[in-house]
Design a protein around this motif. Structure first.
Motif, PDB file in Angstrom:
ATOM      1  N   ARG A  20      33.574  39.363  36.654  1.00  0.00           N
ATOM      2  CA  ARG A  20      33.943  40.757  36.384  1.00  0.00           C
ATOM      3  C   ARG A  20      34.405  40.943  34.948  1.00  0.00           C
ATOM      4  N   GLY A  21      35.173  39.967  34.435  1.00  0.00           N
ATOM      5  CA  GLY A  21      35.652  40.070  33.061  1.00  0.00           C
ATOM      6  C   GLY A  21      34.535  40.029  32.047  1.00  0.00           C
ATOM      7  N   GLY A  26      36.668  40.375  45.770  1.00  0.00           N
ATOM      8  CA  GLY A  26      37.280  41.696  45.929  1.00  0.00           C
ATOM      9  C   GLY A  26      36.397  42.721  46.597  1.00  0.00           C
ATOM     10  N   SER A  57      34.788  34.849  40.639  1.00  0.00           N
ATOM     11  CA  SER A  57      34.567  36.284  40.758  1.00  0.00           C
ATOM     12  C   SER A  57      35.277  37.050  39.647  1.00  0.00           C
ATOM     13  N   SER A  58      36.509  36.645  39.325  1.00  0.00           N
ATOM     14  CA  SER A  58      37.265  37.311  38.256  1.00  0.00           C
ATOM     15  C   SER A  58      36.599  37.100  36.906  1.00  0.00           C
ATOM     16  N   SER A  59      36.105  35.882  36.659  1.00  0.00           N
ATOM     17  CA  SER A  59      35.428  35.598  35.393  1.00  0.00           C
ATOM     18  C   SER A  59      34.163  36.434  35.252  1.00  0.00           C
ATOM     19  N   TRP A  87      37.711  32.940  43.912  1.00  0.00           N
ATOM     20  CA  TRP A  87      38.383  34.076  43.284  1.00  0.00           C
ATOM     21  C   TRP A  87      38.303  33.981  41.769  1.00  0.00           C
ATOM     22  N   ARG A  88      38.467  32.758  41.242  1.00  0.00           N
ATOM     23  CA  ARG A  88      38.391  32.571  39.792  1.00  0.00           C
ATOM     24  C   ARG A  88      36.990  32.876  39.264  1.00  0.00           C
TER      25      ARG A  88
END
Length: 227
Positions: free
Chosen positions: A160-161, A6, A156-158, A153-154
């Motif tokens: 950030r979470g 992102g 990166s999302s993990s 993407w997965r």
């Protein structure tokens, strides 16, 4: 290393990507119908004429999964049965792969490295060759690139979470320690005045083998276009 799917990108970087996609599309569309369908392409066209049920049943005794033939069947119903129409599905998959390669490179290495990687793929002779063939190879490259981007993407999302769920004081403490270490490594003290001068950032440079590959690819396509 964690990908940054992102991350913000400048308008200039998006413009470069659009130009790369345009170049990739033009190279792949050039003389796409110059030759008639050869044996394997004719087999693809014949299988695409069957019903969906027969395509799926026939795939049980074939080494190739039925997805490409099912998509080609729908594509053929819309765009026709000519050489260019049947091969344009592979062209679209190949151009989309160039775009995904740029997104993957941006997530892992930044926009500059992504531009070089996507540019090499846009000019790659093998990629252009299989983009002009009514077979499933270009679609395979698209699925491989899409799965790689989805995994990025997965990740990166993990990341950030997990960072949101961490105690803010601990995060600030670790960031401060990291900042001190980075400052201690990168700063340079001037003997005369005792000033602290930051080291200039490194610029991305294309490795010599990569530059040589670009020259060879461009030369081959210039010779082909000159015929």
């Amino acid at each position: 290393m964690t990908p940054k799917v992102g991350a913000r990108t400048t308008a200039g970087a998006w413009l470069v990507l659009a130009l790369l996609l345009l170049v990739a599309a033009l190279l792949r569309a050039h003389r796409i119908d110059a030759q008639s369908l050869w044996y394997d392409e004719g087999n693809s066209a014949r299988i695409a004429e069957r019903s969906a049920q027969l395509i799926i049943e026939g795939a049980a005794g074939d080494i190739h999964p039925p997805l490409y033939y099912l998509v080609l069947k729908a594509w053929r119903a819309v765009f026709g049965e000519s050489e260019a129409a049947l091969r344009s599905l592979s062209l679209l998959c190949s151009v989309a792969t160039v775009g995904l390669a740029w997104l993957i490179g941006r997530a892992w290495f930044g926009a500059r490295a992504a531009t070089w990687g996507a540019g090499l793929l846009a000019l790659a002779p093998f990629a252009v060759y299989y983009a002009q063939e009514a077979r499933m190879y270009a679609m395979l490259g698209l699925w491989a690139s899409a799965s790689t981007w989805a995994a990025s993407w997965r990740m990166s999302s993990s990341a950030r979470g997990s960072s949101r769920g961490t105690n803010s004081n601990l995060v600030n403490h670790q960031a401060e320690r990291a900042s001190r270490r980075a400052e201690a490594i990168t700063r340079v003290t001037t003997p005369e005045r005792g000033e602290i001068i930051g080291e200039p950032p490194r610029r991305f440079r294309m490795p010599p083998p990569t530059a040589f590959g670009c020259c060879i690819a461009a030369w081959r396509w210039l010779r082909m276009l000159a015929r």
